[in-house]
Scaffold this motif. Structure first.
Motif, PDB file in Angstrom:
ATOM      1  N   ALA A 464       0.828  -1.211   0.000  1.00 22.63           N
ATOM      2  CA  ALA A 464       0.000   0.000   0.000  1.00 22.63           C
ATOM      3  C   ALA A 464       0.857   1.253   0.000  1.00 22.63           C
ATOM      4  O   ALA A 464       0.526   2.243  -0.669  1.00 22.63           O
ATOM      5  N   VAL A 465       1.957   1.232   0.744  1.00 21.24           N
ATOM      6  CA  VAL A 465       2.880   2.371   0.738  1.00 21.24           C
ATOM      7  C   VAL A 465       3.484   2.546  -0.653  1.00 21.24           C
ATOM      8  O   VAL A 465       3.633   3.672  -1.159  1.00 21.24           O
ATOM      9  N   MET A 466       3.829   1.420  -1.287  1.00 23.28           N
ATOM     10  CA  MET A 466       4.349   1.484  -2.662  1.00 23.28           C
ATOM     11  C   MET A 466       3.304   2.085  -3.602  1.00 23.28           C
ATOM     12  O   MET A 466       3.633   2.867  -4.500  1.00 23.28           O
ATOM     13  N   LEU A 467       2.045   1.726  -3.377  1.00 19.87           N
ATOM     14  CA  LEU A 467       0.966   2.256  -4.208  1.00 19.87           C
ATOM     15  C   LEU A 467       0.844   3.764  -4.057  1.00 19.87           C
ATOM     16  O   LEU A 467       0.704   4.496  -5.044  1.00 19.87           O
ATOM     17  N   VAL A 468       0.901   4.238  -2.822  1.00 17.52           N
ATOM     18  CA  VAL A 468       0.810   5.682  -2.576  1.00 17.52           C
ATOM     19  C   VAL A 468       1.945   6.416  -3.275  1.00 17.52           C
ATOM     20  O   VAL A 468       1.753   7.476  -3.878  1.00 17.52           O
ATOM     21  N   ARG A 469       3.129   5.835  -3.218  1.00 11.76           N
ATOM     22  CA  ARG A 469       4.290   6.496  -3.829  1.00 11.76           C
ATOM     23  C   ARG A 469       4.273   6.439  -5.353  1.00 11.76           C
ATOM     24  O   ARG A 469       4.869   7.295  -6.017  1.00 11.76           O
TER      25      ARG A 469
END
Length: 488
Positions: A464-469
């Motif tokens: 999810a953090v990768m998605l946000v970035r």
């Protein structure tokens, strides 16, 4: 309703617009109540159904509707993009209504199973409701309404449980299916009257063969996981589902890349959408598996000295009701946050909350106050995750592909829940111990079960953090020159 300059329905101007918006939200929330009445409510009368048909094959009666729903989803999602979301929603409700009526009068178990397969079409109601909202409301309002529509019926579902049990005791389990058919029929009229047809349609044809291969393949593999534990992993039925499912998916994958109008263009699926689906798959499986663990812990007494148990610490009924309240609040809250900080950031927040709550279950397994808090927050996570998953995927897709993209979110929500439930059940079974001549779940099994959910949430949080970035959805809620929608 009038169209504004962006192609969305103007629901913000005037009292009349507000009234139409309230009507739309109310109807679509009640439409999602049909999903519960068709898919999960029959579990309340499962013993009566088994006795009536003289069978012990609970898996066929229990899982058939969900499996069929996964099969229906891609076909109905694609059809909605081409022929209109309201029209396909009405069709799904009519199919579900017919299935419920067949279940109510079925003279044999196989006729009943056929009815359950037809009822599975109701699963489309949830993702089609989301697609309708995104098509007729401005993006910021749509994110909030998606939360209300997908989670608003949770409180009604809790209240209906008591009524269903009383009706079944007095009139037999068939009354549940008659009620489900009646509700679906009423919702057909309401949708036809209140819900506008999709302002955007995609010209093209439906790849029926591809839809059946994809849906049938997913249902076959999911069916093996769902039914194998009850019927036997090497039994003819589950093995046939597995082989057929793998063959169908392989065939779909090979053929879809060569079709000009395939159900899903794999080459242009988009990395951000794939990340979103992986996050939803892992997190949905994790929270659903923990929700399944709650009644097992609640039904065990600490006096058995197993290292866990809550049955002698107070009202376990509150423990079972807390997640429903959390879902009711979590969905709308996630929609409100998405309109302010972006849907991807909201999805990441929901997953992080789930990770923290899963860690808290280590304490909640033996402490009722902690269990009540965790149960409520698990419900919040469930509501927020479903809402955020739909909002992120919808924000990444073009207007004419909302139906198929929403159906993919629904598929991974369902598949994730079944797969992680199976993994947890297998862990509990393999670590069970014998106490006073009876087999019970060990503390090793229970805490290993929680650890697996923690691991799934942690991986989902990283993704999810990768998605946000990787997306512009942190600060944007609608397409702009700096945020290009991905093809699917």
């Amino acid at each position: 309703m009038q169209q504004n300059g962006t192609g969305s329905t103007d629901t913000e101007s005037g009292t009349g617009g507000n009234g139409r918006l309230v009507g739309l939200v109310t109807v679509l929330a009640l439409v999602n109540f049909v999903v519960d009445s068709a898919i999960t409510a029959p579990l309340l009368v499962l013993p009566e159904m088994l006795d009536h048909f003289g069978t012990g094959q609970a898996a066929w009666l229990n899982a058939t509707a969900m499996l069929a729903g996964v099969m229906w989803a891609p076909l109905l999602g694609k059809s909605a993009d081409i022929h209109g979301k309201r029209a396909v929603l009405i069709l799904a409700l009519l199919i579900s209504c017919a299935g419920a009526l067949l279940c109510a009068v079925a003279p044999s178990i196989w006729m009943f199973v056929l009815g359950r397969m037809l009822q599975g079409a109701a699963l489309a109601a949830m993702f089609l409701s989301v697609a309708i909202v995104r098509g007729v409301c401005p993006p910021r309002i749509a994110m909030i309404i998606v939360g209300i529509v997908t989670s608003g019926s949770a409180a009604l579902n809790i209240a209906s449980r008591f009524l269903i049990e009383q009706l079944a005791e007095e009139f037999g389990f068939q009354i549940l299916f008659l009620v489900s058919a009646f509700v679906a029929a009423v919702m057909v009229i309401c949708v036809r009257t209140v819900v506008p047809e999709s302002p955007v349609k995609r010209p093209g044809r439906i790849d029926v063969g591809g839809a059946l291969l994809l849906g049938g393949g997913l249902a076959g593999m999911l069916g093996y996981v769902s039914l194998g534990s009850d019927l036997g992993w090497l039994a003819v039925g589950p093995l046939a589902l597995l082989v057929g499912g793998v063959a169908a998916l392989a065939r779909w994958f090979l053929v879809s890349s060569r079709k000009p109008d395939s159900l899903i263009d794999i080459g242009d699926l988009g990395g951000s959408l794939v990340l979103t689906l992986l996050v939803v798959f892992l997190a949905a499986g994790a929270y659903q598996s923990l929700l399944q663990l709650v009644p097992l812990i609640g039904g065990t007494s600490a006096e058995q000295q197993l290292g866990y148990g809550l049955a002698d610490q107070g009202s376990v009924a509150l423990l079972l009701a807390a997640p429903g309240l959390g879902v009711t609040l979590g969905g709308p809250a996630a929609g409100w946050l998405a309109a302010r900080i972006g849907p991807a950031a909201t999805l990441a927040g929901a997953v992080v909350l789930g990770t923290v709550v899963s860690l808290g279950m280590f304490l909640g397994a033996s402490r009722l106050p902690a269990a009540l808090c965790c149960g409520f927050l698990l419900g919040v996570t469930a509501g927020a995750l479903g809402t955020s998953g739909f909002n992120v995927a919808g924000s990444l897709a073009s207007a004419e592909r909302q139906g198929i993209v929403s159906s993919l979110v629904m598929v991974v929500l369902s598949v994730g829940a079944v797969v992680l439930d199976f993994v947890g059940a297998a862990v509990l079974k393999s670590t069970a111990v014998t106490v006073d001549g009876g087999t019970v779940n060990s503390a090793t099994g229970v805490f290993s079960y929680i650890a697996i959910a923690c691991g799934a949430f942690t991986i989902a949080a990283v993704l999810a953090v990768m998605l946000v970035r990787s997306t512009g959805l942190r600060h944007h809620t609608s397409p702009s020159p700096g945020l290009k929608r991905e093809r699917v």
